[in-house]
Write a protein that holds these residues in place. Structure first.
Motif, PDB file in Angstrom:
ATOM      1  N   SER A 129      74.247  34.210  55.686  1.00  9.72           N
ATOM      2  CA  SER A 129      75.433  35.096  55.948  1.00  9.72           C
ATOM      3  C   SER A 129      76.184  34.392  56.811  1.00  9.72           C
ATOM      4  CB  SER A 129      75.524  36.264  55.166  1.00  9.72           C
ATOM      5  OG  SER A 129      76.230  36.906  56.307  1.00  9.72           O
ATOM      6  N   GLY A 130      77.014  33.437  56.085  1.00  5.22           N
ATOM      7  CA  GLY A 130      78.348  33.003  57.399  1.00  5.22           C
ATOM      8  C   GLY A 130      78.216  32.436  58.278  1.00  5.22           C
ATOM      9  N   ARG A 150      78.551  29.318  57.693  1.00  2.00           N
ATOM     10  CA  ARG A 150      79.507  28.099  57.819  1.00  2.00           C
ATOM     11  C   ARG A 150      80.835  28.353  58.692  1.00  2.00           C
ATOM     12  NH1 ARG A 150      80.483  23.159  55.194  1.00  2.00           N
ATOM     13  NH2 ARG A 150      82.629  23.630  53.541  1.00  2.00           N
ATOM     14  N   TYR A 151      81.031  29.851  58.522  1.00  4.39           N
ATOM     15  CA  TYR A 151      82.345  30.484  59.055  1.00  4.39           C
ATOM     16  C   TYR A 151      81.921  30.194  60.221  1.00  4.39           C
ATOM     17  CZ  TYR A 151      83.751  33.426  55.540  1.00  4.39           C
ATOM     18  OH  TYR A 151      84.256  33.532  53.796  1.00  4.39           O
ATOM     19  N   LEU A 152      80.333  30.502  60.991  1.00  4.90           N
ATOM     20  CA  LEU A 152      80.202  30.044  62.743  1.00  4.90           C
ATOM     21  C   LEU A 152      80.258  28.362  63.168  1.00  4.90           C
ATOM     22  CD1 LEU A 152      78.565  33.321  62.035  1.00  4.90           C
ATOM     23  CD2 LEU A 152      78.499  32.497  64.657  1.00  4.90           C
ATOM     24  N   LYS A 154      83.117  26.785  61.941  1.00  5.28           N
ATOM     25  CA  LYS A 154      84.494  26.070  62.016  1.00  5.28           C
ATOM     26  C   LYS A 154      83.978  27.027  63.139  1.00  5.28           C
ATOM     27  CE  LYS A 154      88.084  24.842  60.907  1.00  5.28           C
ATOM     28  NZ  LYS A 154      88.492  22.935  61.255  1.00  5.28           N
ATOM     29  N   GLN A 155      84.001  28.249  63.150  1.00  2.00           N
ATOM     30  CA  GLN A 155      84.660  28.284  64.493  1.00  2.00           C
ATOM     31  C   GLN A 155      84.380  28.062  65.545  1.00  2.00           C
ATOM     32  OE1 GLN A 155      83.176  32.612  65.616  1.00  2.00           O
ATOM     33  NE2 GLN A 155      84.824  33.493  65.084  1.00  2.00           N
ATOM     34  N   LEU A 177      82.334  21.949  62.655  1.00  2.00           N
ATOM     35  CA  LEU A 177      82.842  21.429  60.741  1.00  2.00           C
ATOM     36  C   LEU A 177      83.249  19.896  61.375  1.00  2.00           C
ATOM     37  CD1 LEU A 177      81.488  22.746  58.712  1.00  2.00           C
ATOM     38  CD2 LEU A 177      84.112  23.341  57.445  1.00  2.00           C
TER      39      LEU A 177
END
Lengths: 344, 344, 344, 344
Positions: free
Chosen positions: A224-225, A227-229, A231-232, A236
């Motif tokens: 979970s999460g 892809r957010y990481l 990007k952050q 990405l």
């Protein structure tokens, strides 16, 4: 100057470049949501026999190590690593920059053992004032290691068992994974690695690609999460298709394994040549990096024509150096080197 | 489906691909220490008429923003940004992940003014209990902005003056810088930007490259340690030559400016076509992004054939959308779109 | 059970409690802006003969170490520390949580040498690929050390010289500073420490106060923004007066030094008693912590009546333990312990 | 000068000081493992009717907010907060320093609503490119708010329901919780707060203690590792007994509630006095902070004798100011103020 100092000296395998050219004018949505990324992810799941795994395509190794580790650990936890681990030595504190300590275990050849990990965990758990120290929260290792050595199936199974019993996820840095899988003496398949690790990655940068590392998350707890990481952490890639095309090419018909095999064979030829002349190896590497211990006179001579990496001084007259092959190493260059070693 | 939804849909300019192919077999040292990176840095210094500037070639925008800001601020400081700034909205908290708050200033068109910045600084300095709040430590803005608008020379000079008087470095995000420089109505040169900013970057990803952003550090105070920070943040590309080759190609004979010019001309044609049909623009964009306010019926019609970006709802029957051109936009596709708009 | 296991077992010196009671009803502005804090800061400047120094009163040691180090380092830098340093071992990764690696130097007695530091700096500066590793950005040491040992004037001068030549600030953790200053054999004054360090702190928690550490910043380069960092790290005590009152009491007539002296004398009595019975010391401590190597039989016996700290196992039959005195240690308890040791 | 500007102007309730003196010579283990801490934790569990809750005693509010939030969020998540929330405004970026963005919701009186939270979550979940933005990971609110207002039972139940349905933990900052619980018009018990929140804290610093905040973790999911995080953030007080003694005293016989009640009564007397003279209140505060809108002439007059806090300018001739009472406010001082208001 012929380079044997590292395994990212050239560009990419010609088939990859060809595909990038062919698809250049196509219009795709960004950030890895295109069809090439989809297919690359599928091919990697298949190669790992892990249909339920999440696969993410990232640009480079430090980025990948940083994101995976930050994704798994809680703030008070650190990552256990061999003291020679890439994250402990050569990433400019990238892990610490995410707030986590790298907890190092001593190692002579780049590997750690299941009992070392068990002992560390026990030591922490039995310490009455352990809240004053960093809690071990996961285990990191490289396959093959930074010293060219490689974990056997038995060794990795033992490590995985200790980790699972203790509830510590196991993360395998596979920046050079192809070269371990292709090595004579290796008894671990990609599928087994996918089963024994919770998260690992398949390195592309050093094995045929312009750049790219494929993270495989087999433990659902850590999906979970992610892809957010990515990007952050600035990982990405806008034109994510580039990663998709590269891994698709590497995995659609076994190219990744073929080019790895050749590189390792060249490395063994170099090793044997040195050994035939009586020079010992610092580490018992079975992969594409070889570490002969050579006298200064030999180093001076070889360095007129070849580049290689200084590793460490042994005594006044001897040093360990690294000779590295890769998927791009040319047979004629190896032949020339072998000849020169032979004539020493 | 013809894509006008973003400016990173295609690969790279053919001349770039050509150079990557030609140089593929060459062996280079890694991490940006090769001859192509050297020449790219020199060409960019020349284009900026800033021979003393440090130039660093990075992979992507979020990464670049994060590294530059983390490099400049002390831990208790934040970065002033328009509330619509990319770092404030679309980077998944990348700046906060380095420990710093983004201090937002209200904006209607993506721009902030010198007096807004001055007022914020004064407010902080005059607050007796200011140690309980984040100290403004630098100013971030985008040229062109995320709304396609662009700072005039007078506006940027005023901002730069306020910043310098207050001791706050000015950082300009130029992810689409080419499109601002090429726009009719722009009165700012690259050389002037280099003089007015302390650090800025020239975006490649959206202007002809596969990927790449060239950071230019003109203020000597912010040069030290930058390569360490690139590495720590996972931005030091192993095969750095790829960045060198791309920026060399873009800057050796003005290709960067030529391809930007064409994209902006196409964007204006689209804007004029909409305006000719009586549709207003949300922002007064002079660059490659245009933001018409369109009724739902028009949106439904156009979306059968074209992809564009939903921006925001205006009322039950109208929305703002974004049409984006790029260096790769084809004349025939624009012609088709113009015709379809005309027929609405 | 009589406690000799640590030096924070009791509350505060009675004079401190008395002052807290007397001033309890007074109304003061918060956060250290009251008159008691002002006077405490002045008294500390005077005790250090450093009229230009900034003095900040914080609550605890980990907090202080974290804030000072985060205030000084840039993101790519780490702090050099003895491997036994408090920040390296017993702060749950507090330093790493601010993004910085602790770069450890081997040590046998808690101390590091000027030449170790010089060598580390040289090694880093001469490494061609040093951007892949953490840059040493400052030096941390404890006076006295966690092993009770203490730097001599010559040793600290040598360290300070190396640091200044290399541009690395020197930070001294003085959580138990009083006990070093009061020790027989110490040849360093508070004034000299203030001159040789760039930042240091005078510990109150372990030397008479309920809590409190006084940071002294003598190098003007590190003064700016410090109060912001205290607040950001949750170290700005609302009722700051409590810190002011405590340090005022400790420094207005030498109480800090007097109570330290007594504690060290008791510690030496304990050391001598063990040595008289033929037990060796693990470290040559001259301060309030003593580390006898004792057989299990002795440990079992003493632990029926006294609490002390297990330090490390020597062999099957022996362990190192720590006996700790403090400003609050009672003469009759020491007498009882001496008698019991004598009777072993 | 009589202070009504804040609620931490005096020391501690005399009964607390008395207990600190009585126990001063006792020897205790450090870091909150003593008997007083044990009993304080038990008393707080009982007051909350939450026998299974974990209770931790910390030193201050910023520290507590920082640790709780860092303990709950994953790296890509942010905390939803009213724009006037203490963490959003007055903690010098303490939350951002742990890597997390504070996601602010507009508010006129310091409160947010269940529907605002629901809307934000929906907006994020429905955004196709939400990985480019910070994921909301928890909700923060203050009871009472920074504007003295207070959530009703119905409001808090609605918020709690939205949070639980969305899987977002609810964290309540109770730095002034006593004053909300004691207010006329409050319909929320401590037990209900414990049920509706996942984590909250009971403020001591502003309600009778020298310092101290008691964190109550009722959701078992957020219990693990909390003491590690306290230590890492420099919040583990060596002489933890001081916190235990204070909260034991405040909760053993209802002292906490009694002293809160008196403070709120005084605040209402001040409010009524202003209203009787025709001055409106900026916020409808039912607790110990009151915010009259006063003309400059009145402010000038009152400020000769009283200190109060400037809040914001309304127009050229009027400003909002804050009058604050506390557990320590003296009846005679309130009487004097009432008389002076009356004579305006």
């Amino acid at each position: 100057m012929l380079r044997f100092d590292h395994d990212y000296a050239e560009g990419a395998h010609p088939r990859i470049l060809q595909r990038i050219i062919e698809t250049n004018d196509e219009q795709h949505p960004g950030y890895g949501t295109d069809q090439y990324c989809d297919r690359a992810r599928l091919l990697i799941q298949q190669a790992c026999n892990a249909p339920g795994a999440d696969v993410h395509l990232l640009v480079g190794g430090t980025q990948t190590n940083k994101i995976v580790i930050a994704s798994i650990l809680r703030p008070h936890q650190g990552v256990l690593s061999p003291e020679s681990g890439h994250i402990a030595v050569h990433e400019t504190g990238a892990i610490e920059a995410t707030g986590h300590k790298v907890l190092t275990l001593p190692s002579k050849d780049g590997k750690i053992t299941a009992s070392q990990v068990q002992q560390y965990i026990d030591g922490h758990n039995q310490d009455a004032s352990n809240v004053h120290t960093v809690q071990p929260g996961m285990v990191y290792l490289s396959q093959p290691t930074e010293n060219g050595t490689s974990y056997s199936k038995a060794e990795l199974e033992a490590l995985s068992t200790v980790c699972r019993n203790a509830g510590l996820p196991l993360f395998i840095d596979g920046a050079r994974l192809g070269y371990a899988l292709a090595a004579d003496g290796n008894d671990l398949t990609l599928e087994e690695i996918a089963k024994l690790a919770d998260v690992f990655y398949i390195g592309g940068t050093k094995v045929g690609a312009l750049f790219g590392e494929a993270v495989v998350i087999t433990n659902p707890q850590f999906k979970s999460g992610f892809r957010y990481l990515i990007k952050q952490n600035g990982g990405l890639l806008a034109k994510g298709r580039l990663l998709g095309i590269q891994f698709e090419t590497l995995f659609e018909d076994g190219l990744y394994f073929d080019i790895s095999k050749q590189a390792v064979e060249f490395a063994w030829q170099i090793r044997h040549a040195f050994e035939a002349k009586g020079f010992a190896m610092k580490f018992d590497s079975i992969t594409n990096q070889q570490f002969p211990i050579l006298p200064n006179t030999v180093l001076a001579k070889l360095s007129q024509k070849y580049s290689f990496t200084f590793w460490e001084k042994v005594d006044e007259n001897h040093s360990v150096v690294r000779f590295c092959t890769s998927w791009a190493t040319k047979a004629e260059n190896v032949a020339e080197l072998l000849e020169d070693i032979n004539q020493l």
